[in-house]
Design a protein around this motif. Structure first.
Motif, mmCIF file in Angstrom:
data_model
loop_
_atom_site.group_PDB
_atom_site.id
_atom_site.type_symbol
_atom_site.label_atom_id
_atom_site.label_comp_id
_atom_site.label_asym_id
_atom_site.label_seq_id
_atom_site.Cartn_x
_atom_site.Cartn_y
_atom_site.Cartn_z
ATOM 1 N N TYR A 35 13.980 -3.918 1.951
ATOM 2 C CA TYR A 35 14.679 -2.806 1.228
ATOM 3 C C TYR A 35 14.015 -3.121 -0.269
ATOM 4 O O TYR A 35 14.672 -2.202 -0.983
ATOM 5 C CB TYR A 35 16.142 -3.250 1.121
ATOM 6 N N GLY A 36 13.472 -4.002 -0.524
ATOM 7 C CA GLY A 36 13.028 -4.464 -2.100
ATOM 8 C C GLY A 36 11.808 -4.254 -2.389
ATOM 9 O O GLY A 36 11.416 -3.765 -3.554
ATOM 10 N N TYR A 37 10.771 -4.474 -1.351
ATOM 11 C CA TYR A 37 9.312 -4.417 -1.704
ATOM 12 C C TYR A 37 8.431 -3.637 -1.166
ATOM 13 O O TYR A 37 7.405 -3.200 -1.556
ATOM 14 C CB TYR A 37 8.756 -5.998 -1.739
ATOM 15 N N TYR A 38 8.962 -3.261 0.146
ATOM 16 C CA TYR A 38 7.836 -2.620 1.047
ATOM 17 C C TYR A 38 7.289 -1.083 0.500
ATOM 18 O O TYR A 38 6.260 -0.949 0.469
ATOM 19 C CB TYR A 38 8.588 -2.265 2.314
ATOM 20 N N ASP A 39 8.340 -0.330 -0.006
ATOM 21 C CA ASP A 39 8.137 0.924 -0.575
ATOM 22 C C ASP A 39 7.173 0.861 -1.773
ATOM 23 O O ASP A 39 6.130 1.629 -2.188
ATOM 24 C CB ASP A 39 9.249 1.507 -0.901
ATOM 25 N N LYS A 40 7.484 -0.210 -2.879
ATOM 26 C CA LYS A 40 6.554 -0.415 -3.911
ATOM 27 C C LYS A 40 5.545 -0.952 -3.624
ATOM 28 O O LYS A 40 4.180 -0.703 -4.154
ATOM 29 C CB LYS A 40 7.342 -1.618 -4.636
ATOM 30 N N ILE A 41 4.989 -1.749 -2.673
ATOM 31 C CA ILE A 41 3.717 -2.351 -2.221
ATOM 32 C C ILE A 41 2.842 -1.255 -1.732
ATOM 33 O O ILE A 41 1.654 -0.995 -2.070
ATOM 34 C CB ILE A 41 3.717 -3.453 -0.956
ATOM 35 N N LYS A 54 -11.921 3.821 -4.311
ATOM 36 C CA LYS A 54 -12.093 3.667 -2.922
ATOM 37 C C LYS A 54 -11.665 5.117 -2.552
ATOM 38 O O LYS A 54 -10.531 5.045 -2.004
ATOM 39 C CB LYS A 54 -11.301 2.556 -2.678
ATOM 40 N N PHE A 55 -12.755 6.074 -2.459
ATOM 41 C CA PHE A 55 -12.068 7.420 -2.247
ATOM 42 C C PHE A 55 -12.005 7.737 -0.868
ATOM 43 O O PHE A 55 -11.235 8.712 -0.164
ATOM 44 C CB PHE A 55 -12.936 8.380 -2.888
ATOM 45 N N ASP A 56 -12.573 6.826 -0.046
ATOM 46 C CA ASP A 56 -12.104 7.325 1.591
ATOM 47 C C ASP A 56 -10.636 6.912 1.967
ATOM 48 O O ASP A 56 -10.066 7.454 2.546
ATOM 49 C CB ASP A 56 -13.258 6.258 2.329
ATOM 50 N N ARG A 57 -10.385 5.791 1.252
ATOM 51 C CA ARG A 57 -8.942 5.483 1.408
ATOM 52 C C ARG A 57 -8.004 6.321 0.612
ATOM 53 O O ARG A 57 -6.971 6.591 0.965
ATOM 54 C CB ARG A 57 -8.682 3.940 0.907
ATOM 55 N N VAL A 58 -8.450 6.901 -0.464
ATOM 56 C CA VAL A 58 -7.491 8.021 -0.975
ATOM 57 C C VAL A 58 -7.518 9.171 -0.243
ATOM 58 O O VAL A 58 -6.456 9.611 -0.188
ATOM 59 C CB VAL A 58 -8.455 8.265 -2.571
ATOM 60 N N HIS A 59 -8.296 9.507 0.628
ATOM 61 C CA HIS A 59 -8.416 10.625 1.533
ATOM 62 C C HIS A 59 -7.286 10.429 2.537
ATOM 63 O O HIS A 59 -6.614 11.243 2.732
ATOM 64 C CB HIS A 59 -9.664 10.881 2.153
ATOM 65 N N ASP A 60 -7.271 9.180 2.941
ATOM 66 C CA ASP A 60 -6.211 8.592 3.943
ATOM 67 C C ASP A 60 -4.834 8.587 3.252
ATOM 68 O O ASP A 60 -3.863 8.924 3.978
ATOM 69 C CB ASP A 60 -6.661 7.296 4.292
ATOM 70 N N ASP A 61 -4.911 8.202 2.124
ATOM 71 C CA ASP A 61 -3.532 8.263 1.461
ATOM 72 C C ASP A 61 -3.091 9.800 1.109
ATOM 73 O O ASP A 61 -1.694 9.667 1.060
ATOM 74 C CB ASP A 61 -3.529 7.668 -0.099
ATOM 75 N N LEU A 62 -3.916 10.861 1.060
ATOM 76 C CA LEU A 62 -3.358 12.125 0.609
ATOM 77 C C LEU A 62 -2.491 12.703 1.749
ATOM 78 O O LEU A 62 -2.780 12.633 2.984
ATOM 79 C CB LEU A 62 -4.355 13.022 0.217
ATOM 80 N N TYR A 127 4.507 12.283 -2.032
ATOM 81 C CA TYR A 127 5.084 12.805 -0.907
ATOM 82 C C TYR A 127 5.999 11.687 -0.280
ATOM 83 O O TYR A 127 5.565 10.753 0.173
ATOM 84 C CB TYR A 127 4.325 13.437 0.014
ATOM 85 N N ILE A 128 7.324 11.890 -0.205
ATOM 86 C CA ILE A 128 8.244 10.855 0.614
ATOM 87 C C ILE A 128 8.962 11.504 1.627
ATOM 88 O O ILE A 128 9.493 12.508 1.548
ATOM 89 C CB ILE A 128 9.255 10.146 -0.520
ATOM 90 N N ASN A 129 9.017 10.749 2.900
ATOM 91 C CA ASN A 129 9.718 11.180 4.027
ATOM 92 C C ASN A 129 10.332 10.097 4.607
ATOM 93 O O ASN A 129 9.705 9.295 5.088
ATOM 94 C CB ASN A 129 8.727 11.951 4.939
ATOM 95 N N SER A 140 4.969 7.186 2.964
ATOM 96 C CA SER A 140 4.484 7.520 1.281
ATOM 97 C C SER A 140 3.212 7.913 1.284
ATOM 98 O O SER A 140 2.368 6.990 2.023
ATOM 99 C CB SER A 140 4.850 5.956 0.614
ATOM 100 N N LYS A 141 3.126 8.925 0.982
ATOM 101 C CA LYS A 141 1.765 9.601 0.710
ATOM 102 C C LYS A 141 1.435 9.996 -0.719
ATOM 103 O O LYS A 141 2.396 10.436 -1.353
ATOM 104 C CB LYS A 141 1.482 10.732 1.826
ATOM 105 N N SER A 142 0.193 10.163 -1.195
ATOM 106 C CA SER A 142 0.047 11.173 -2.738
ATOM 107 C C SER A 142 -0.222 12.544 -2.413
ATOM 108 O O SER A 142 -0.812 12.989 -1.335
ATOM 109 C CB SER A 142 -1.291 10.408 -3.096
ATOM 110 N N ILE A 143 0.380 13.272 -3.354
ATOM 111 C CA ILE A 143 0.056 14.602 -3.351
ATOM 112 C C ILE A 143 -0.998 14.967 -4.561
ATOM 113 O O ILE A 143 -1.744 15.876 -3.942
ATOM 114 C CB ILE A 143 1.423 15.311 -3.816
#
Length: 359
Positions: A35-41, A54-62, A127-129, A140-143
């Motif tokens: 409840y306190g750290y997972y989302d922030k991490i 690390k744009f290969d990981r950035v691609h996975d984050d999008l 992006y939060i779902n 949690s993803k990046s837009i």
């Protein structure tokens, strides 16, 4: 057994209490983590991947709905420009050093280099779902990522939609290593926003542009790009292996296009021609379609060891307005060289075109 238990009651009680405390602390720690750290991490991981390039990981984050064009390769082709000064230097040296498109190499790099500042979570649109709880985790993803160049000009790396390219005919565009065929217009449904490397092939010539494309629903007239420059072709020596080493005669006059060997974007063989004049000036006219005028190139020519070498310094092309059905002629300076093998006194050719004397 009973005697042993009675004898060690205090030890057993201590062990039970310790076990209960351990379980309680473990449960509490897990709840605090959930409840306190997972989302922030998770969000900090997305941030760290971008800041460490690390744009290969950035691609996975999008957050990507359609990945047909939104590949890791396309993203890295773009970010290799925006976050690598050496690559920008190479582009300037190769395409822009001897042009007046930019005031200096430093100006060029400062405009397109975005690796000077470190992002924070406030620079990322997430992006939060869902919701993180004991049984599930929030997605949690990046837009998009907000970035700035040296001039403090802001743009974003993310996903944009409905980018339309207008060309002069049946041409091809290679953007971020992906080639698309265009018939006056072509569209990319989704692409990354940012600085793109673009090659444009038209009427046998190939042009280059580096372009910032960062807004959706945009129409780009390729020939109107202010930093569009021609890429000179290298001769394919295998095509000219049997050339004679002395000058061949070549008649003065108008040479009509008799054959086009391009895979796409061929001009009309009926109305396209090259004119060779006595004063060593020349013109190359390519006719596109019935509803629009063609392109005209002006320059000089010389004959050298069986080659016809034309150097064009001026280019006039038409921008056609489909609403008013009127075209506007635009003249620009250019630096284009075309080389042909002289086949006889009335014919010359290269890999793309064959011309024959008509008048």
């Amino acid at each position: 057994m009973i005697k042993w238990v009675n004898k060690h009651q205090h030890l057993i009680v201590t062990l039970i209490i310790s076990l209960l405390l351990f379980i309680i602390m473990t449960v509490l720690s897990y709840l605090i983590y959930v409840y306190g750290y997972y989302d922030k991490i998770k969000e900090n991981s997305i941030l760290e991947n971008f800041n460490s390039f690390k744009f290969d990981r950035v691609h996975d984050d999008l957050y990507l709905k359609d990945k047909d064009y939104l590949t890791t390769k396309s993203l890295k082709n773009m970010t290799d420009l925006m976050f690598n000064k050496k690559n920008l230097e190479n582009i300037y040296d190769r395409y822009y050093e001897n042009t007046n498109k930019y005031s200096s190499k430093e100006d060029f790099i400062n405009k397109y280099y975005y690796g000077t500042s470190t992002l924070t979570n406030k620079d990322i649109e997430f992006y939060i779902n869902g919701k993180t709880d004991i049984l599930s985790r929030r997605i949690s993803k990046s837009i998009s990522y907000r970035i700035k160049n040296v001039y403090n000009e802001e743009t974003k790396i993310g996903v944009i939609k409905n980018i339309i390219f207008e060309t002069l005919g049946d041409d091809s565009i290679t953007i971020d290593g992906n080639t698309i065929e265009c018939h006056n217009k072509c569209a990319i449904k989704r692409m990354y926003s940012g600085v793109h490397s673009l090659e444009y092939s038209h009427a046998g010539f190939t042009y280059y542009s580096i372009a910032l494309i960062d807004t959706s629903n945009r129409t780009i007239r390729v020939n109107d790009l202010k930093n569009l420059v021609v890429i000179s072709k290298d001769l394919d020596s295998t095509f000219f292996d049997e050339i004679k080493t002395k000058d061949q005669e070549l008649k003065i006059g108008i040479y009509s296009l008799s054959k086009c060997n391009l895979s796409s974007g061929c001009p009309s063989t009926t109305y396209s021609y090259i004119t060779l004049n006595k004063d060593n000036t020349c013109a190359f006219y390519t006719y596109i379609t019935l509803d629009r005028a063609g392109d005209s190139y002006y320059g000089t020519y010389k004959k050298e060891n069986g080659f016809l070498i034309m150097s064009f310094s001026g280019h006039t092309y038409s921008v056609f307005d489909y609403d008013t059905k009127k075209s506007t002629d635009i003249s620009v300076d250019t630096d284009i060289k075309m080389t042909f093998r002289i086949d006889s006194n009335s014919k010359f050719s290269n890999q793309d075109y064959n011309f024959e004397l008509k008048a």
